[in-house]
Write an enzyme that holds these catalytic residues in place. Structure first.
Site, mmCIF file in Angstrom:
data_model
loop_
_atom_site.group_PDB
_atom_site.id
_atom_site.type_symbol
_atom_site.label_atom_id
_atom_site.label_comp_id
_atom_site.label_asym_id
_atom_site.label_seq_id
_atom_site.Cartn_x
_atom_site.Cartn_y
_atom_site.Cartn_z
ATOM 1 N N GLU A 1 -2.821 -2.390 -2.971
ATOM 2 C CA GLU A 1 -2.303 -1.588 -2.006
ATOM 3 C C GLU A 1 -0.993 -2.535 -1.234
ATOM 4 O O GLU A 1 -1.341 -3.788 -1.041
ATOM 5 C CB GLU A 1 -3.335 -1.203 -0.849
ATOM 6 N N TYR B 1 6.965 -5.864 -6.916
ATOM 7 C CA TYR B 1 5.965 -5.094 -7.730
ATOM 8 C C TYR B 1 6.531 -3.915 -8.804
ATOM 9 O O TYR B 1 6.196 -3.749 -10.117
ATOM 10 C CB TYR B 1 5.040 -4.294 -6.750
#
Length: 172
Positions: free
Chosen positions: A112, A124
């Site tokens: 998250e 990411y």
């Protein structure tokens, strides 16, 4: 070893003071020392530390905490000391965590991230993560939403990514 060189390895008991200091400086609602100590003893938890060589010895520059459950990795926390940011330390910590996880048989990785944390999201994405959902109001300190990101480790080759330095390689 060259001054400023980064090594990544398992945490050591003596790292806790530096880890807590980095945590408190990095997050509005930092983990407590108790939480870190629980992570250090949990059989599913993994913690890696980045150490930077200095004349006086090595200092903790950053850390990553993640869980391995069956063929899945859940990234919990990654942080870098303020004066060491923008030197690809978080990138290298994540690369090494994914490399090790893949060797242990992990196929999937999830995390998250705050909707407002665009630099982390971009990092990411370089590892093949994509947004798969939203957790409304996930962060209790601000009520901010969390983006749920996933990556399939079998689609990418993570070997060698942990050695990519700042300004080098395909993800500079």
């Amino acid at each position: 070893m060259e001054n400023g060189a980064l090594t990544i390895g398992e945490y050591e008991e003596g790292d806790i003071v530096d880890i807590i200091a980095i945590e408190k400086d990095s997050f509005p609602t930092p983990w407590s020392e108790n939480i870190f100590r629980n992570e250090m003893t949990s059989p599913i938890s993994r913690m890696l530390v980045g150490r930077t060589f200095k004349r006086e010895g090595q200092g903790v520059s950053g850390y990553i905490v993640y869980w391995r459950v069956d063929d899945e990795i859940h990234l919990h926390n990654i942080a870098v000391r303020r004066d060491m940011r923008r030197k690809k330390i978080a990138f290298r910590l994540l690369a090494e965590a994914l490399r090790r996880s893949r060797l242990e048989g992990a196929r999937w990785v999830t995390l998250e991230v705050r909707r407002s944390n665009l630099p982390a999201q971009k990092m990411y994405e370089k590892f093949g993560f994509s947004v798969k959902g939203v957790r409304p109001g996930y962060y209790m300190d601000t009520g901010e939403d969390a983006l749920i990101m996933w990556a399939d480790l079998s689609l990418n080759s993570w070997e060698g990514w942990a050695t990519v330095g700042a300004g080098e390689g395909r993800n500079a």
